[in-house]
Write a protein that holds these residues in place. Structure first.
Motif, short mmCIF file in Angstrom:
data_model
loop_
_atom_site.label_atom_id
_atom_site.label_comp_id
_atom_site.label_asym_id
_atom_site.label_seq_id
_atom_site.Cartn_x
_atom_site.Cartn_y
_atom_site.Cartn_z
N PRO A 61 0.81 -1.22 0.00
CA PRO A 61 0.00 0.00 0.00
C PRO A 61 0.85 1.27 0.00
CG PRO A 61 -0.29 -1.20 2.07
CD PRO A 61 0.55 -2.05 1.18
N GLU A 62 2.01 1.21 0.61
CA GLU A 62 2.91 2.37 0.61
C GLU A 62 3.34 2.70 -0.82
OE1 GLU A 62 3.93 4.28 3.22
OE2 GLU A 62 2.60 3.14 4.52
N LEU A 63 3.74 1.67 -1.56
CA LEU A 63 4.20 1.88 -2.92
C LEU A 63 3.04 2.23 -3.85
CD1 LEU A 63 6.85 1.89 -4.41
CD2 LEU A 63 6.52 -0.53 -4.93
N ALA A 64 1.89 1.62 -3.63
CA ALA A 64 0.70 1.93 -4.44
C ALA A 64 0.29 3.39 -4.28
CB ALA A 64 -0.45 1.00 -4.06
N GLU A 65 0.53 3.96 -3.12
CA GLU A 65 0.21 5.36 -2.87
C GLU A 65 1.09 6.29 -3.71
OE1 GLU A 65 -1.56 8.71 -1.04
OE2 GLU A 65 -2.14 6.63 -0.84
N VAL A 66 2.34 5.93 -3.91
CA VAL A 66 3.30 6.77 -4.62
C VAL A 66 3.29 6.51 -6.13
CG1 VAL A 66 5.77 7.31 -4.82
CG2 VAL A 66 4.78 6.88 -2.58
N GLU A 67 2.92 5.31 -6.54
CA GLU A 67 3.00 4.90 -7.95
C GLU A 67 2.36 5.87 -8.94
OE1 GLU A 67 1.16 3.58 -11.45
OE2 GLU A 67 0.04 3.31 -9.57
N PRO A 68 1.17 6.44 -8.65
CA PRO A 68 0.56 7.34 -9.65
C PRO A 68 1.40 8.59 -9.94
CG PRO A 68 -1.08 6.63 -8.05
CD PRO A 68 0.27 6.19 -7.54
N ARG A 69 2.31 8.94 -9.05
CA ARG A 69 3.13 10.13 -9.25
C ARG A 69 4.51 9.81 -9.82
NH1 ARG A 69 1.00 10.67 -4.24
NH2 ARG A 69 2.98 10.55 -3.20
N MET A 70 4.81 8.53 -9.98
CA MET A 70 6.08 8.13 -10.56
C MET A 70 6.05 8.37 -12.06
SD MET A 70 6.88 4.59 -8.61
CE MET A 70 7.80 4.57 -7.10
N ARG A 71 7.23 8.33 -12.65
CA ARG A 71 7.34 8.58 -14.09
C ARG A 71 8.11 7.46 -14.79
NH1 ARG A 71 9.42 14.84 -14.00
NH2 ARG A 71 7.66 15.68 -12.83
N GLY A 72 7.85 7.34 -16.08
CA GLY A 72 8.66 6.51 -16.97
C GLY A 72 8.86 5.08 -16.52
N GLU A 73 10.09 4.61 -16.70
CA GLU A 73 10.42 3.21 -16.40
C GLU A 73 10.26 2.90 -14.92
OE1 GLU A 73 10.99 -0.58 -17.38
OE2 GLU A 73 10.76 1.07 -18.78
N GLN A 74 10.50 3.87 -14.07
CA GLN A 74 10.32 3.65 -12.62
C GLN A 74 8.85 3.30 -12.34
OE1 GLN A 74 12.99 3.74 -10.81
NE2 GLN A 74 12.35 3.89 -8.70
N ARG A 75 7.94 4.00 -12.98
CA ARG A 75 6.52 3.73 -12.78
C ARG A 75 6.13 2.39 -13.40
NH1 ARG A 75 1.12 6.51 -14.83
NH2 ARG A 75 -0.22 5.66 -13.23
N ARG A 76 6.62 2.11 -14.60
CA ARG A 76 6.29 0.83 -15.24
C ARG A 76 6.81 -0.34 -14.41
NH1 ARG A 76 6.94 4.24 -19.57
NH2 ARG A 76 9.20 3.94 -19.70
N THR A 77 8.00 -0.21 -13.86
CA THR A 77 8.56 -1.26 -13.01
C THR A 77 7.72 -1.42 -11.75
OG1 THR A 77 10.77 -0.84 -13.87
CG2 THR A 77 10.62 -2.00 -11.76
N THR A 78 7.33 -0.31 -11.15
CA THR A 78 6.50 -0.36 -9.95
C THR A 78 5.17 -1.05 -10.24
OG1 THR A 78 7.54 1.61 -9.04
CG2 THR A 78 5.35 1.06 -8.18
#
Length: 129
Positions: A61-78
């Motif tokens: 849930p911690e990572l799911a909270e941040v994922e929408p604000r991530m970008r590019g490959e970091q977001r795709r990996t998440t």
């Protein structure tokens, strides 16, 4: 593992859990599995499986909270790591050597992404990139 020093990882604003992320304990748990040169005995596997499962349940849930604000490959990996979590056994704590290995890999990926979310943008609504 309870003796490990607490190193609280950075938290996103509005994080779901009030429990601190004890990065050192999580790291110690997955490294115990990934660095084991001999098979882990049954009782230790059961204990480690429960511990790793708890780490996954705390980090997702911690990572799911941040994922929408991530970008590019970091977001795709998440997104990939979070999706992979849905394939872990949900109702039982699996304790085979492969199950424990998979949980350790999942914990390592979740913690790494949690500690290193990369540059963030405004939340993206709708579909994933």
């Amino acid at each position: 593992m309870a003796d490990a020093a607490t190193s609280t990882a950075p938290r996103a604003a509005g994080a779901h859990s009030n429990a601190p992320i004890d990065a050192e304990t999580i790291r110690h748990s997955y490294e115990t599995v990934l660095r084991a040169s001999d098979p882990i005995p049954g009782d230790d596997r059961i204990r480690l499986a429960a511990l790793l499962r708890g780490h996954v349940q705390l980090l997702v849930p911690e990572l799911a909270e941040v994922e929408p604000r991530m970008r590019g490959e970091q977001r795709r990996t998440t997104c990939h790591v979070l999706a992979r979590n849905r394939h872990l056994p949900a109702e039982r704590i699996a304790t085979s050597p492969q199950d424990i290995w998979d949980l350790a890999i999942q914990c390592r990926a979740l913690l790494t992404l949690h500690e290193n979310p990369g540059p963030r943008a405004r939340p993206v609504s709708g579909g994933r990139s």
